[in-house]
Design a protein around this motif. Structure first.
Motif, short mmCIF file in Angstrom:
data_model
loop_
_atom_site.label_atom_id
_atom_site.label_comp_id
_atom_site.label_asym_id
_atom_site.label_seq_id
_atom_site.Cartn_x
_atom_site.Cartn_y
_atom_site.Cartn_z
N HIS A 1 40.72 48.25 39.98
CA HIS A 1 41.32 49.09 38.95
C HIS A 1 42.74 49.40 39.38
O HIS A 1 43.24 48.84 40.35
N ASP A 2 43.37 50.31 38.68
CA ASP A 2 44.80 50.55 38.92
C ASP A 2 45.12 50.96 40.36
O ASP A 2 44.88 52.08 40.78
N ILE A 3 45.69 50.03 41.09
CA ILE A 3 45.95 50.16 42.52
C ILE A 3 47.16 51.04 42.81
O ILE A 3 47.30 51.59 43.91
N THR A 4 48.05 51.19 41.84
CA THR A 4 49.23 52.01 42.10
C THR A 4 48.84 53.48 42.17
O THR A 4 49.53 54.28 42.78
N LEU A 5 47.72 53.81 41.58
CA LEU A 5 47.27 55.20 41.63
C LEU A 5 46.31 55.42 42.79
O LEU A 5 46.47 56.35 43.56
N ALA B 1 42.18 52.30 47.53
CA ALA B 1 41.71 51.00 47.07
C ALA B 1 42.73 49.93 47.46
O ALA B 1 42.37 48.82 47.86
N ALA B 2 43.99 50.28 47.37
CA ALA B 2 45.04 49.32 47.73
C ALA B 2 44.94 48.96 49.22
O ALA B 2 45.09 47.80 49.60
N LYS B 3 44.64 49.96 50.03
CA LYS B 3 44.53 49.69 51.47
C LYS B 3 43.34 48.80 51.77
O LYS B 3 43.39 47.94 52.65
N ALA C 1 42.13 45.69 36.47
CA ALA C 1 41.91 46.34 35.18
C ALA C 1 42.84 47.54 35.09
O ALA C 1 43.01 48.27 36.06
N PRO C 2 43.47 47.73 33.96
CA PRO C 2 44.31 48.92 33.81
C PRO C 2 43.42 50.16 33.76
O PRO C 2 42.25 50.07 33.43
N ALA D 1 32.36 34.26 45.23
CA ALA D 1 32.13 35.67 45.59
C ALA D 1 33.26 36.53 45.05
O ALA D 1 34.39 36.06 44.92
N VAL D 2 32.92 37.77 44.74
CA VAL D 2 33.95 38.69 44.24
C VAL D 2 33.80 40.04 44.95
O VAL D 2 32.71 40.57 45.10
N TYR D 3 34.95 40.55 45.36
CA TYR D 3 35.02 41.86 46.00
C TYR D 3 35.55 42.85 44.97
O TYR D 3 36.56 42.59 44.32
N PHE D 4 34.83 43.95 44.81
CA PHE D 4 35.23 44.93 43.80
C PHE D 4 35.86 46.16 44.45
O PHE D 4 35.54 46.49 45.60
N SER D 5 36.72 46.82 43.70
CA SER D 5 37.40 48.00 44.26
C SER D 5 36.41 49.14 44.53
O SER D 5 36.65 49.97 45.38
#
Lengths: 338, 338
Positions: free
Chosen positions: A197-201, A205-207, A229-230, A254-258
């Motif tokens: 999801h929105d990583i700037t906020l 999650a960004a880390k 995803a916004p 494989a998929v890694y989710f936030s």
DNA sequence: AATCAGATTGGCAGCGCTGCCAACATCTGG
DNA sequence: CCAGATGTTGGCAGCGCTGCCAATCTGATT
């Protein structure tokens, strides 16, 4: 209920003192069970309090008590959101510990907005709390200035990747990302994507993503594709985003989710599209939601000590120890989806 | 950060007044933007505030302002839990509206314990709030007495099935149960069961069940079986409870859940056991969680105006209207599981 | 019976701010 | 040039409670 006799004055401590036939300070001591007083006095005060329906005025109490050793039994807590169950959990942990020590808490919700966080810091400081618990290590310059100037203890919770102002309680989000990547690699997955999801906020999650990405790269299987995803995280967002991701890269294994909300949505996408999990596609989440454990195939995820973080944050804040970082770690839950 | 020059006194309004070369009351007026003052004065005060880093002491402000027309811009909110996302939602709605009107809020969590609620009422009243928002209509006698004696506005939210003390904002849980039953009957389901969590604590769930049960009976297809999971609602509890329910009554063709968390768990049970939904078994929830809408088959459920309830509760509380009950209704979401 | 430590108690000055009111300052029109 | 209206401003008394300190009381000891 609301139409009362014209401005009936509320019962004050002085009223109680008069009714009990004792001095104000005596009533105050009895009520706070502090200092010494006779059993007889105590009974009389108790009787008067009950009879008059006296409710202490904490405002006055805190004002009068400020500046003294005891000081204000109050702490402020700022969290970015109430929508993600993670934060109510932190709150629960913190308030439970605070209650135990006789502290009150005042809560602010920043909506992931640093500017609003700064405003909230101002608002909470105006209650003259004994300490402040905030979320994360990143704050606006103005926020940091206010926190420093306040002269009170500060706890920054959840994140230990960086430098704190005073006490830091949490875990390394970066390390979470690294371990998540290692797990997927160890299980043999090679074409790995990310749905967030929105990583700037959500800086945490960004880390995690950074750690995840770096570890994959080191392993020689760099992150194949990301889909952001916004807006905030949700199952619906995760479901839609996984759809988009797979449309672009049908070959992912494989998929890694936030986080687990997003992963749950991803799982629903797989169920709806008949994608075999984990044979055809593995899913990896974060946060160990209760729901994720109840799935037909328990979600592979990371359990974070949320209640404990809140509790330790509160304890350290009120205990008066040195400024330090407390890493409470996390635990990888193998599950059945990766 | 925490080792300061010995007890540096915080900046007070008097300090600002001195620094700006004006009187205390003038600073107070400027800061609250109330009364009249010249542009020049305003600038000098603003400069002094910024230079000294003054943070108003709300404790003192509220104490001094109490008893006056303006009064305390503060309300207390008591919710039973933070675990169920419903309550953070109510909180969000309420605090958003409160913020807009310049009110602060102090929050208490009762853990569904009436005794703790009573204690919290006392604790919150000691902040001398302008009003109190509590959850539900059922309270201990002592709680009611305290609320009445407080002389402040009270809002009881979520539930309209019963008599309120002052303002009531919510919807009829009983009607929700009735409508849910009608829907199932209309869709042709006949052998209907119920899966719930601890009903002695969650009185609203109990009211829904009552309405549900009565409507089924009237329709000539009385509730076949109920299964109550101990403890709070959760997907895991719902999954396990549905398993037990079906073991006892394999012939059921529909199940009504106490809420979406439980229903989600039930859905997972069906997925895991290969029970076709809704052909073999229909599922009906309550609360329209985001997650439930993202399922492969959207859950058939009831959407409740949670944010709106919080918002209206806050507005009514601060608006000063008459004591009345505001029914905000609800909406049946057809979904694909019933 | 006098003495003394310790227990118990009441008085009162604030805590920092706001409400009220009186004191000025400034501006109108006559 | 002055009365009256309007705009600004400062002083000060609380708001209800706690901290501090001196006063009083208690019982035990000498």
């Amino acid at each position: 209920m609301n139409v009362h006799e014209p401005e009936r004055r509320l019962v004050t401590l002085a009223d109680v003192a008069r009714a009990a036939g004792v001095g104000e300070s005596t009533v105050s001591r009895v009520l706070r069970n502090q200092g010494s007083f006779s059993k007889r006095t105590q009974d009389r005060v108790a009787e008067a309090v009950a009879r008059l329906g006296y409710v202490p005025n904490r405002l006055a109490g805190m004002l009068a008590g400020s500046g003294s050793t005891a000081g204000a039994k109050l702490v402020g807590i700022i969290i970015p959101s109430l929508t993600n169950i993670v934060f109510p959990d932190l709150l629960r942990g913190a308030t439970a510990a605070l209650d135990r020590d006789g502290f009150q808490s005042v809560i602010g919700v920043s909506d992931y907005d640093p500017e609003r966080e700064e405003a909230l810091i101002g608002a909470l400081l105006s209650w003259r709390p004994a300490g402040l618990i905030v979320t994360g290590l990143e704050h606006r310059a103005g926020s940091v200035a206010r926190l420093r100037a306040s002269g009170i203890r500060i706890v920054e919770m959840i994140d230990t990747d960086g430098t704190g102002l005073d006490i830091v309680v949490g875990f390394s989000n970066r390390a979470v990302g690294c371990d998540s990547a290692r797990h997927l690699i160890a299980r043999g997955y090679r074409r790995i994507g990310y749905v967030g999801h929105d990583i700037t906020l959500d800086l945490r999650a960004a880390k995690r993503l950074t750690g995840f990405r770096e570890t994959l790269a080191e392993a020689g299987h760099p992150l194949a594709e990301t889909e952001i995803a916004p807006g905030p995280s949700s199952a619906a967002a995760g479901r839609a985003a996984l759809g988009r991701l797979l449309a672009a890269r049908p070959d992912l294994d494989a998929v890694y989710f936030s986080n687990d909300d997003m992963a749950l949505g991803g799982y629903f996408h797989c169920l709806a599209d008949g994608i075999a999990v984990p044979e055809r596609l593995a899913l990896f989440g974060f946060n160990a939601l209760d729901i994720a454990a109840a799935m037909p195939q328990p979600l592979t995820t990371i359990r974070t000590p949320r209640l404990e973080i809140g509790a330790v944050a509160a304890e350290r804040l009120t205990a008066g120890g040195p400024a330090e970082t407390v890493d409470l770690g996390y635990e990888l839950i193998p599950g059945a989806t990766a």
